[in-house]
Motif scaffolding. Sequence first.
Motif, PDB file in Angstrom:
ATOM      1  N   PHE A 547      87.034  -5.561  24.367  1.00 32.39           N
ATOM      2  CA  PHE A 547      88.435  -5.936  24.524  1.00 32.39           C
ATOM      3  C   PHE A 547      89.333  -5.029  23.691  1.00 32.39           C
ATOM      4  O   PHE A 547      90.436  -4.658  24.117  1.00 32.39           O
ATOM      5  N   ALA A 548      88.869  -4.655  22.509  1.00 31.42           N
ATOM      6  CA  ALA A 548      89.657  -3.754  21.659  1.00 31.42           C
ATOM      7  C   ALA A 548      89.840  -2.393  22.326  1.00 31.42           C
ATOM      8  O   ALA A 548      90.927  -1.803  22.289  1.00 31.42           O
ATOM      9  N   PHE A 549      88.783  -1.866  22.929  1.00 26.46           N
ATOM     10  CA  PHE A 549      88.904  -0.618  23.686  1.00 26.46           C
ATOM     11  C   PHE A 549      89.815  -0.812  24.899  1.00 26.46           C
ATOM     12  O   PHE A 549      90.632   0.050  25.238  1.00 26.46           O
ATOM     13  N   PHE A 587     100.163   0.451  20.378  1.00 24.29           N
ATOM     14  CA  PHE A 587      98.974   1.303  20.441  1.00 24.29           C
ATOM     15  C   PHE A 587      98.392   1.510  19.049  1.00 24.29           C
ATOM     16  O   PHE A 587      97.171   1.453  18.852  1.00 24.29           O
ATOM     17  N   SER A 588      99.249   1.744  18.084  1.00 25.73           N
ATOM     18  CA  SER A 588      98.787   1.927  16.702  1.00 25.73           C
ATOM     19  C   SER A 588      98.120   0.664  16.175  1.00 25.73           C
ATOM     20  O   SER A 588      97.070   0.716  15.515  1.00 25.73           O
ATOM     21  N   ALA A 589      98.728  -0.480  16.461  1.00 21.36           N
ATOM     22  CA  ALA A 589      98.153  -1.748  16.002  1.00 21.36           C
ATOM     23  C   ALA A 589      96.788  -1.986  16.637  1.00 21.36           C
ATOM     24  O   ALA A 589      95.844  -2.440  15.971  1.00 21.36           O
ATOM     25  N   ASN A 590      96.649  -1.656  17.913  1.00 16.51           N
ATOM     26  CA  ASN A 590      95.362  -1.841  18.584  1.00 16.51           C
ATOM     27  C   ASN A 590      94.314  -0.848  18.078  1.00 16.51           C
ATOM     28  O   ASN A 590      93.124  -1.159  18.029  1.00 16.51           O
ATOM     29  N   ALA A 591      94.751   0.353  17.692  1.00 13.16           N
ATOM     30  CA  ALA A 591      93.827   1.320  17.100  1.00 13.16           C
ATOM     31  C   ALA A 591      93.299   0.803  15.764  1.00 13.16           C
ATOM     32  O   ALA A 591      92.099   0.929  15.459  1.00 13.16           O
ATOM     33  N   GLN A 605      85.295   4.236  13.781  1.00 14.54           N
ATOM     34  CA  GLN A 605      86.280   3.873  12.759  1.00 14.54           C
ATOM     35  C   GLN A 605      87.134   5.076  12.389  1.00 14.54           C
ATOM     36  O   GLN A 605      88.362   4.992  12.288  1.00 14.54           O
ATOM     37  N   ARG A 606      86.473   6.220  12.171  1.00 12.18           N
ATOM     38  CA  ARG A 606      87.182   7.428  11.764  1.00 12.18           C
ATOM     39  C   ARG A 606      88.139   7.899  12.864  1.00 12.18           C
ATOM     40  O   ARG A 606      89.301   8.181  12.615  1.00 12.18           O
ATOM     41  N   ARG A 607      87.634   7.995  14.067  1.00 14.17           N
ATOM     42  CA  ARG A 607      88.429   8.532  15.168  1.00 14.17           C
ATOM     43  C   ARG A 607      89.519   7.562  15.611  1.00 14.17           C
ATOM     44  O   ARG A 607      90.547   7.972  16.138  1.00 14.17           O
ATOM     45  N   ALA A 608      89.324   6.237  15.403  1.00 20.24           N
ATOM     46  CA  ALA A 608      90.365   5.270  15.769  1.00 20.24           C
ATOM     47  C   ALA A 608      91.638   5.515  14.974  1.00 20.24           C
ATOM     48  O   ALA A 608      92.750   5.341  15.484  1.00 20.24           O
ATOM     49  N   LEU A 609      91.486   5.943  13.722  1.00 25.33           N
ATOM     50  CA  LEU A 609      92.675   6.203  12.897  1.00 25.33           C
ATOM     51  C   LEU A 609      93.463   7.416  13.397  1.00 25.33           C
ATOM     52  O   LEU A 609      94.636   7.570  13.064  1.00 25.33           O
ATOM     53  N   ASP A 610      92.815   8.277  14.208  1.00 22.60           N
ATOM     54  CA  ASP A 610      93.536   9.416  14.783  1.00 22.60           C
ATOM     55  C   ASP A 610      94.631   8.966  15.746  1.00 22.60           C
ATOM     56  O   ASP A 610      95.543   9.733  16.067  1.00 22.60           O
ATOM     57  N   LEU A 611      94.530   7.732  16.216  1.00 18.59           N
ATOM     58  CA  LEU A 611      95.469   7.232  17.223  1.00 18.59           C
ATOM     59  C   LEU A 611      96.739   6.657  16.616  1.00 18.59           C
ATOM     60  O   LEU A 611      97.692   6.373  17.339  1.00 18.59           O
ATOM     61  N   VAL A 612      96.740   6.464  15.324  1.00 19.18           N
ATOM     62  CA  VAL A 612      97.876   5.787  14.680  1.00 19.18           C
ATOM     63  C   VAL A 612      99.044   6.759  14.538  1.00 19.18           C
ATOM     64  O   VAL A 612      98.897   7.859  14.005  1.00 19.18           O
ATOM     65  N   ARG A 613     100.185   6.355  15.030  1.00 19.09           N
ATOM     66  CA  ARG A 613     101.418   7.153  14.923  1.00 19.09           C
ATOM     67  C   ARG A 613     102.581   6.244  14.557  1.00 19.09           C
ATOM     68  O   ARG A 613     102.576   5.048  14.835  1.00 19.09           O
ATOM     69  N   ARG A 614     103.603   6.863  13.995  1.00 17.69           N
ATOM     70  CA  ARG A 614     104.854   6.166  13.719  1.00 17.69           C
ATOM     71  C   ARG A 614     105.836   6.522  14.831  1.00 17.69           C
ATOM     72  O   ARG A 614     105.986   7.702  15.173  1.00 17.69           O
TER      73      ARG A 614
END
Length: 640
Positions: A547-549, A587-591, A605-614
């Motif tokens: 579901f997270a994906f 999108f950032s919150a879901n990442a 875990q590492r690559r999920a943080l690549d998705l976080v943007r402001r």
Amino acid sequence: MPQDFFNPNTAEFAQFDPRTRRLLRATVDWFETRGKTQLLDDDRSRVWPSDFLDFAKKERLFATFLTPAAEAGGDPDKRWDTARNAMLSQIFGFYGMTYWYVWQVTILGLGPIWQSDNAVAKKKAAAQLDAGEIFAFGLSEKEHGADVYSTDMIVDPQPDGGYTATGGKHYIGNGNLASMVSVFGRRSDKPIIDSAAALRGKPTQEDYEGYLFFVADSQHDAYKLKKNVVNSQIYVAAFDLENYPVAEEDILHRGEDAFHAAMNTVNVGKFNLGFGAVGACEHSFYEAINHAENRILFGHRVTEFPQVRALITDSYARIAAMKLYSARAVDYMRSASPDDRRYLLFNAIEKMSVTRQGQRVIEDLADVIAARGFENDMYFPVAMTAMFGLPRLEGTVHVNMALSLKFMANYMFHPADAGLAAMQSLPGASVAPKGATRAVAGALTWSSRKITPRLGSVVKPLRAEFASAAYAPVPSRHDTADDEFLFRQGPSSGLGRIRFADWRPVFESFRDVPNVAVFLEQVLALQALLAVAAPTSSQQQDVDFLFAFGELFTAVPYAQLVLEQARIDGTDPAVLDQIFDGFVRTFSANALNLHNKPTATTTQQRRALDLVRRPAFDDARFERVLGKARALAGTYEMKA
């Protein structure tokens, strides 16, 4: 613009033909003349909407909108037209889910009939619609829910021919009065499919042969109506059949075709969930903005408080996105064919994401309207109840998320980024710094777009891959065509063969909108994440993890269709930027949610943080959208 908020005072429905315009206008006028007091009194008193059904019968509303052209007897106004059906669903949602539900369940009940080869049943259904009757869909059972393999509706062959049916159904809308109930059951003399085994591997044709759909009449003596299972104005029945006689002419589908009929009916009928949500949110927004703009606290309008300004602006943008997505999803539904089944993904997102966005709108507006939203002269409580129900009808969210995930690899990588998928074989990709991963992914996606098409001219598999994703542009559809394909969708399997055209060009064409550009960065990072750290075999059995994906993936086609419709409508760039401001934040919150999953691998875990943007913030843009939202104050209030 077509995607402005629906306003009963000014709606002309100019996009439709004259007969459709007249019926839509007559429907709005019926509700407005009847008034809010009666609407709310009936809701509180749980009054069956017989006066509404009398109106629909007099106007031949359901007959005109829900009879396919092939069964219309030459009436040029009768057709199955998804665009006008969606508009009517939105209107019903605007005034109350009671009216939407009676219509919605009638659509579901008709689905197996219109899909069948049973000419007698079709002729009868057309005549019943003309007579103003309603229909029902007898699929769910109390003990089995959506596990239709395990149905306890038993059909016994009789020595002198025909059958009798015995068993119960539960949560069946319109089950109190439906003239034809499409009932799913199984023969007593054939094997039953083990539903757990069916999840592990597809059953054989012989396994399916005992299942069937047949029609029943809710007024027959052998049809035992037990109760309304909900405390509501609608009637959601529990009923039993006790040796109900089923003739050969009552059989609609047999074997695996019965399963396809069930799934394809849901594709047609539950598409309307999102449009009901849009209507409910629009009416609620009018009530909230009227209250907040005219209430003075501590010398300021409520709409001037910072938290309310943010809630109003987000809600306005969220509803705008719901409308944009839904309008474009209609086009894909109407243009669907055996060679273009992309509608199955967009349909699932309509049912799941649009309704959940609607729930979020109601939650945010509740903080704007506050206690006023609970007073007994307000529509808002009706919408609150509805919007917490719509996403959950028969597990809509989880069922449709699981369906959507079946399309993830094809949508994200095929055909344009087949080369990027090879990134998983690059040494060190899973632990490389974010900048390096982004650079490699960018180079691979660029090269695959430039080189792979040329290779396709000489490499047969690639040529076939590109041919399978070559679609003619999907036009905006308000023409008077009959959407007959929806009743010949064919097998509900084969989802892995569906290909999608490259989604990136539409994003790139809006790159001058700041938050579209930020969102595109996030989506490209999601591609890289999927390439190097796709869900493992054990994670694919973990619904919570998937579901997270799914939250991340489904945001992409949702945004794609928003942009496609924005291009058609000429949507204000400020509104679009505000919509994508919300997309970037979500999108950032879901990442982060994926990053925090206990079963996520170190690479994920590492690559999920690549998705976080402001998101890119612009005060002038925010004020412009807030101004549009506040300008709706005083433009509509339902007559008492």
